[in-house]
Write a protein that holds these residues in place. Structure first.
Motif, PDB file in Angstrom:
ATOM      1  N   THR A 154      -7.603   5.963   3.861  1.00 62.42           N
ATOM      2  CA  THR A 154      -8.099   5.389   5.120  1.00 62.42           C
ATOM      3  C   THR A 154      -8.120   3.865   5.049  1.00 62.42           C
ATOM      4  O   THR A 154      -7.908   3.196   6.059  1.00 62.42           O
ATOM      5  CB  THR A 154      -9.493   5.928   5.500  1.00 62.42           C
ATOM      6  OG1 THR A 154     -10.431   5.617   4.477  1.00 62.42           O
ATOM      7  CG2 THR A 154      -9.457   7.418   5.766  1.00 62.42           C
ATOM      8  N   ALA A 155      -8.364   3.302   3.869  1.00 61.85           N
ATOM      9  CA  ALA A 155      -8.319   1.844   3.711  1.00 61.85           C
ATOM     10  C   ALA A 155      -6.906   1.330   3.985  1.00 61.85           C
ATOM     11  O   ALA A 155      -6.722   0.324   4.671  1.00 61.85           O
ATOM     12  CB  ALA A 155      -8.776   1.443   2.313  1.00 61.85           C
ATOM     13  N   LEU A 156      -5.915   2.016   3.467  1.00 59.39           N
ATOM     14  CA  LEU A 156      -4.520   1.639   3.699  1.00 59.39           C
ATOM     15  C   LEU A 156      -4.175   1.749   5.182  1.00 59.39           C
ATOM     16  O   LEU A 156      -3.516   0.863   5.734  1.00 59.39           O
ATOM     17  CB  LEU A 156      -3.588   2.505   2.855  1.00 59.39           C
ATOM     18  CG  LEU A 156      -2.113   2.145   2.904  1.00 59.39           C
ATOM     19  CD1 LEU A 156      -1.882   0.703   2.468  1.00 59.39           C
ATOM     20  CD2 LEU A 156      -1.311   3.093   2.028  1.00 59.39           C
ATOM     21  N   ALA A 157      -4.626   2.800   5.842  1.00 61.22           N
ATOM     22  CA  ALA A 157      -4.385   2.955   7.279  1.00 61.22           C
ATOM     23  C   ALA A 157      -5.040   1.809   8.057  1.00 61.22           C
ATOM     24  O   ALA A 157      -4.456   1.285   9.010  1.00 61.22           O
ATOM     25  CB  ALA A 157      -4.910   4.300   7.764  1.00 61.22           C
ATOM     26  N   LEU A 158      -6.226   1.411   7.630  1.00 62.55           N
ATOM     27  CA  LEU A 158      -6.933   0.322   8.316  1.00 62.55           C
ATOM     28  C   LEU A 158      -6.187  -0.995   8.179  1.00 62.55           C
ATOM     29  O   LEU A 158      -5.953  -1.687   9.165  1.00 62.55           O
ATOM     30  CB  LEU A 158      -8.365   0.190   7.777  1.00 62.55           C
ATOM     31  CG  LEU A 158      -9.192  -0.964   8.319  1.00 62.55           C
ATOM     32  CD1 LEU A 158      -9.291  -0.925   9.841  1.00 62.55           C
ATOM     33  CD2 LEU A 158     -10.577  -0.961   7.691  1.00 62.55           C
ATOM     34  N   ILE A 159      -5.778  -1.340   6.974  1.00 65.07           N
ATOM     35  CA  ILE A 159      -5.109  -2.640   6.801  1.00 65.07           C
ATOM     36  C   ILE A 159      -3.693  -2.631   7.371  1.00 65.07           C
ATOM     37  O   ILE A 159      -3.136  -3.693   7.633  1.00 65.07           O
ATOM     38  CB  ILE A 159      -5.121  -3.130   5.335  1.00 65.07           C
ATOM     39  CG1 ILE A 159      -4.352  -2.188   4.422  1.00 65.07           C
ATOM     40  CG2 ILE A 159      -6.547  -3.336   4.858  1.00 65.07           C
ATOM     41  CD1 ILE A 159      -4.220  -2.685   3.000  1.00 65.07           C
ATOM     42  N   SER A 160      -3.140  -1.445   7.598  1.00 68.50           N
ATOM     43  CA  SER A 160      -1.800  -1.337   8.183  1.00 68.50           C
ATOM     44  C   SER A 160      -1.841  -1.324   9.707  1.00 68.50           C
ATOM     45  O   SER A 160      -0.819  -1.460  10.356  1.00 68.50           O
ATOM     46  CB  SER A 160      -1.109  -0.066   7.694  1.00 68.50           C
ATOM     47  OG  SER A 160      -0.965  -0.081   6.300  1.00 68.50           O
ATOM     48  N   SER A 161      -3.035  -1.157  10.283  1.00 70.07           N
ATOM     49  CA  SER A 161      -3.170  -1.092  11.735  1.00 70.07           C
ATOM     50  C   SER A 161      -3.073  -2.488  12.345  1.00 70.07           C
ATOM     51  O   SER A 161      -3.104  -3.502  11.645  1.00 70.07           O
ATOM     52  CB  SER A 161      -4.493  -0.430  12.120  1.00 70.07           C
ATOM     53  OG  SER A 161      -5.596  -1.221  11.712  1.00 70.07           O
ATOM     54  N   ALA A 162      -2.971  -2.510  13.660  1.00 69.72           N
ATOM     55  CA  ALA A 162      -2.843  -3.783  14.383  1.00 69.72           C
ATOM     56  C   ALA A 162      -4.031  -4.689  14.072  1.00 69.72           C
ATOM     57  O   ALA A 162      -5.159  -4.216  13.972  1.00 69.72           O
ATOM     58  CB  ALA A 162      -2.769  -3.518  15.874  1.00 69.72           C
ATOM     59  N   PRO A 163      -3.761  -5.985  13.917  1.00 65.96           N
ATOM     60  CA  PRO A 163      -4.856  -6.922  13.638  1.00 65.96           C
ATOM     61  C   PRO A 163      -5.857  -6.964  14.786  1.00 65.96           C
ATOM     62  O   PRO A 163      -5.513  -6.683  15.927  1.00 65.96           O
ATOM     63  CB  PRO A 163      -4.156  -8.270  13.473  1.00 65.96           C
ATOM     64  CG  PRO A 163      -2.716  -8.053  13.696  1.00 65.96           C
ATOM     65  CD  PRO A 163      -2.475  -6.623  14.004  1.00 65.96           C
TER      66      PRO A 163
END
Length: 168
Positions: A154-163
């Motif tokens: 989920t951390a990876l998904a968060l940092i990969s999401s739109a700023p």
């Protein structure tokens, strides 16, 4: 003389990041005079930034804070809301977690689980953060290894999401 690779534009961006971290209580006010000196060296120049750079680390905290906030205003940098700063701090935390620092259990020692979120990725990440490390199995119904794997995913998904927004 300006340090190699720095421009007033880079200094503005860096000062915007500092403003966000300052608002999220990640920067000790005693460090702000040195940060101001570095912004000056990078080519950013305002009257209050010069004044702040000249203050000692031991100056009154309120005086340092007031000068920093005035220097931001003079530089055209808006101080983010506490909510926005906290959401950016959550993303920085997720990025550090993906990089292997800190250990996942450290997340349970803060109040991250209380963070107000606005996106599905933020919500998924925060929902995996227990109120305390001892509550991990009770609140999430996950064993530690599964929890750490899901947290990193989920951390990876968060940092990969739109700023969220520029500047922080």
């Amino acid at each position: 003389m300006r340090p190699a690779g720095t421009t007033p534009s880079n200094a503005l961006t860096t000062l915007g990041e500092v403003a966000c971290r300052y608002r999220a209580d990640e920067i000790d006010p005693a460090d702000l005079p040195m940060i101001a000196a570095e912004a000056l060296a990078a080519g950013l120049d305002t009257p209050t930034l010069c004044e702040l750079a000249g203050l000692p680390r031991t100056a009154d905290t309120r005086e340092i804070r007031d000068a920093f906030e005035q220097a931001l205003h003079e530089s055209g940098i808006e101080l983010p809301t506490p909510l926005l700063a906290r959401r950016h701090a959550l993303r920085r935390l997720a990025a550090r977690l993906v990089d292997g620092e800190p250990a996942p259990a450290v997340l349970a020692t803060g109040d991250w689980w209380e963070t107000e979120v606005e996106t599905a990725q933020e919500r998924s990440f925060v929902l995996l953060i227990p109120q305390c490390a001892c509550c991990l199995e009770y609140t999430l119904d996950l064993d530690r290894q599964t929890w750490e794997a899901e947290l990193r995913t989920t951390a990876l998904a968060l940092i990969s999401s739109a700023p969220i927004s520029p500047g922080c």
